[in-house]
Design a protein around this motif. Structure first.
Motif, mmCIF file in Angstrom:
data_model
loop_
_atom_site.group_PDB
_atom_site.id
_atom_site.type_symbol
_atom_site.label_atom_id
_atom_site.label_comp_id
_atom_site.label_asym_id
_atom_site.label_seq_id
_atom_site.Cartn_x
_atom_site.Cartn_y
_atom_site.Cartn_z
ATOM 1 N N PRO A 162 0.800 -1.220 0.000
ATOM 2 C CA PRO A 162 0.000 0.000 0.000
ATOM 3 C C PRO A 162 0.840 1.281 0.000
ATOM 4 C CG PRO A 162 -0.932 -1.576 1.522
ATOM 5 C CD PRO A 162 0.379 -2.149 1.052
ATOM 6 N N GLY A 163 0.474 2.215 -0.875
ATOM 7 C CA GLY A 163 1.193 3.479 -0.962
ATOM 8 C C GLY A 163 2.290 3.506 -2.001
ATOM 9 N N THR A 164 2.547 2.365 -2.647
ATOM 10 C CA THR A 164 3.649 2.278 -3.608
ATOM 11 C C THR A 164 3.508 3.303 -4.733
ATOM 12 O OG1 THR A 164 4.082 -0.059 -3.194
ATOM 13 C CG2 THR A 164 4.782 0.809 -5.322
ATOM 14 N N GLY A 165 2.336 3.362 -5.348
ATOM 15 C CA GLY A 165 2.130 4.294 -6.451
ATOM 16 C C GLY A 165 2.348 5.731 -6.027
ATOM 17 N N THR A 166 1.909 6.074 -4.823
ATOM 18 C CA THR A 166 2.091 7.426 -4.301
ATOM 19 C C THR A 166 3.569 7.746 -4.137
ATOM 20 O OG1 THR A 166 -0.004 7.211 -3.106
ATOM 21 C CG2 THR A 166 1.468 8.983 -2.428
ATOM 22 N N PHE A 167 4.326 6.808 -3.568
ATOM 23 C CA PHE A 167 5.765 7.010 -3.407
ATOM 24 C C PHE A 167 6.456 7.169 -4.764
ATOM 25 C CE2 PHE A 167 5.354 4.400 0.712
ATOM 26 C CZ PHE A 167 5.167 5.543 1.464
ATOM 27 N N LEU A 168 6.008 6.419 -5.757
ATOM 28 C CA LEU A 168 6.612 6.506 -7.084
ATOM 29 C C LEU A 168 6.356 7.869 -7.717
ATOM 30 C CD1 LEU A 168 5.746 2.963 -8.496
ATOM 31 C CD2 LEU A 168 8.027 3.824 -7.932
ATOM 32 N N VAL A 169 5.121 8.350 -7.620
ATOM 33 C CA VAL A 169 4.793 9.666 -8.178
ATOM 34 C C VAL A 169 5.667 10.743 -7.551
ATOM 35 C CG1 VAL A 169 3.018 11.445 -8.381
ATOM 36 C CG2 VAL A 169 2.424 9.048 -8.764
ATOM 37 N N LEU A 170 5.798 10.720 -6.240
ATOM 38 C CA LEU A 170 6.606 11.723 -5.547
ATOM 39 C C LEU A 170 8.082 11.602 -5.903
ATOM 40 C CD1 LEU A 170 4.842 11.715 -2.084
ATOM 41 C CD2 LEU A 170 4.910 13.581 -3.744
ATOM 42 N N THR A 171 8.551 10.389 -6.138
ATOM 43 C CA THR A 171 9.947 10.199 -6.548
ATOM 44 C C THR A 171 10.217 10.902 -7.872
ATOM 45 O OG1 THR A 171 10.153 8.072 -5.416
ATOM 46 C CG2 THR A 171 11.678 8.486 -7.226
ATOM 47 N N PHE A 172 9.338 10.730 -8.823
ATOM 48 C CA PHE A 172 9.559 11.322 -10.148
ATOM 49 C C PHE A 172 9.338 12.828 -10.164
ATOM 50 C CE2 PHE A 172 8.335 6.878 -11.549
ATOM 51 C CZ PHE A 172 9.646 6.502 -11.777
ATOM 52 N N THR A 173 8.451 13.340 -9.317
ATOM 53 C CA THR A 173 8.241 14.788 -9.285
ATOM 54 C C THR A 173 9.378 15.501 -8.560
ATOM 55 O OG1 THR A 173 6.832 14.526 -7.329
ATOM 56 C CG2 THR A 173 5.736 14.676 -9.466
ATOM 57 N N THR A 174 9.840 14.929 -7.461
ATOM 58 C CA THR A 174 10.880 15.601 -6.677
ATOM 59 C C THR A 174 12.280 15.414 -7.252
ATOM 60 O OG1 THR A 174 11.034 13.690 -5.194
ATOM 61 C CG2 THR A 174 9.567 15.481 -4.526
ATOM 62 N N LEU A 175 12.577 14.235 -7.791
ATOM 63 C CA LEU A 175 13.941 13.963 -8.248
ATOM 64 C C LEU A 175 14.204 14.423 -9.677
ATOM 65 C CD1 LEU A 175 14.799 10.467 -6.687
ATOM 66 C CD2 LEU A 175 15.566 12.730 -5.970
#
Length: 254
Positions: free
Chosen positions: A155-168
């Motif tokens: 749970p939460g994987t997709g959310t973490f992925l989105v934030l990874t690509f936006t921030t990095l």
């Protein structure tokens, strides 16, 4: 019970396609149904992956057809994710929930504060962030750390992925979601292969949930593309706060 699972699968597909976090809906529903079906938790984890891979793959195709995808980031990350999520799935059940829950909860609180205080985050692409070092970091985090977490817990994987690509790498929320779906399809594939090899998939239930998950995923991806990054940001905050509430309840009241 079956009707409730199918509704949860459709809702999970929509949430996953927009910003990730659909596991917050479908996985708990499957775990609640496990005793009635007489199957272990691992089998429900595998069944969840059977449904999720259909939805994430459909959402990834919808995004790829309707918007540009940075394949130089998403491609390597998705390839690594298949292996890393398989490793996480192999460890599933060996790591007690008490060991990871406080860490994930802390990360989610930090994410909620960060997104709230940075209203410009993900509103528009920022190409200046797309340096070679940041691309390597994004591939390592998304295709390694987060993928392993998805195989292990989910749970939460997709959310973490989105934030990874936006921030990095400076993607906006819509294009970050598009890349996240490609990587998430890889994580689901790797984990499903491990669970299936151990006989931990109820294929009939996974197939029914997959149909509903796909329907929700198509609608969710189209909604995100039509409504834009501002809409995705609002859904992101709602999902993060819901995850915080769920994990907080499990930690202190469960």
């Amino acid at each position: 019970m079956l009707a409730g699972l199918l509704v949860a699968a459709a809702a999970a597909g929509w949430v996953d396609a927009v910003v990730g976090g659909g596991g917050l809906l479908l996985l708990p529903a499957l775990l609640i149904a496990a005793p009635s079906l007489g199957v272990p938790v691992a089998t429900m984890l595998g069944t969840n992956k059977a449904a999720a891979i259909a939805g994430t793959s459909t959402a990834a195709l919808t995004y790829a057809r309707r918007t540009s995808v940075d394949w130089r980031v998403a491609g390597p990350a998705a390839g690594c994710a298949v292996l890393a999520s398989g490793v996480g799935a192999a460890w599933a059940g060996a790591v007690p929930q008490d060991a990871y829950r406080p860490v994930v909860l802390g990360v989610l609180v930090a994410v909620a504060v960060f997104v709230t205080l940075r209203p410009a985050l993900g509103a528009a692409p920022d190409p200046r962030r797309r340096t070679r070092a940041r691309v390597v970091a994004a591939v390592a985090v998304a295709g390694g750390v987060i993928a392993c977490y998805d195989g292990l817990v989910g749970p939460g994987t997709g959310t973490f992925l989105v934030l990874t690509f936006t921030t990095l790498v400076g993607a906006d929320f819509v294009h970050g979601s598009a890349m996240a779906k490609l990587v998430n399809a890889g994580t689901n594939l790797g984990a499903l292969a491990v669970f299936a090899s151990g006989g931990h998939v109820l294929w009939w239930l996974g197939g029914l949930c997959a149909v509903c998950n796909v329907a929700g995923a198509v609608l969710g991806a189209r909604t995100a593309l039509r409504r834009g990054s501002g809409f995705v940001r609002v859904v992101l905050l709602v999902v993060v706060l819901a995850l915080i509430g769920k994990l907080g309840y499990d930690q202190w009241a469960g």
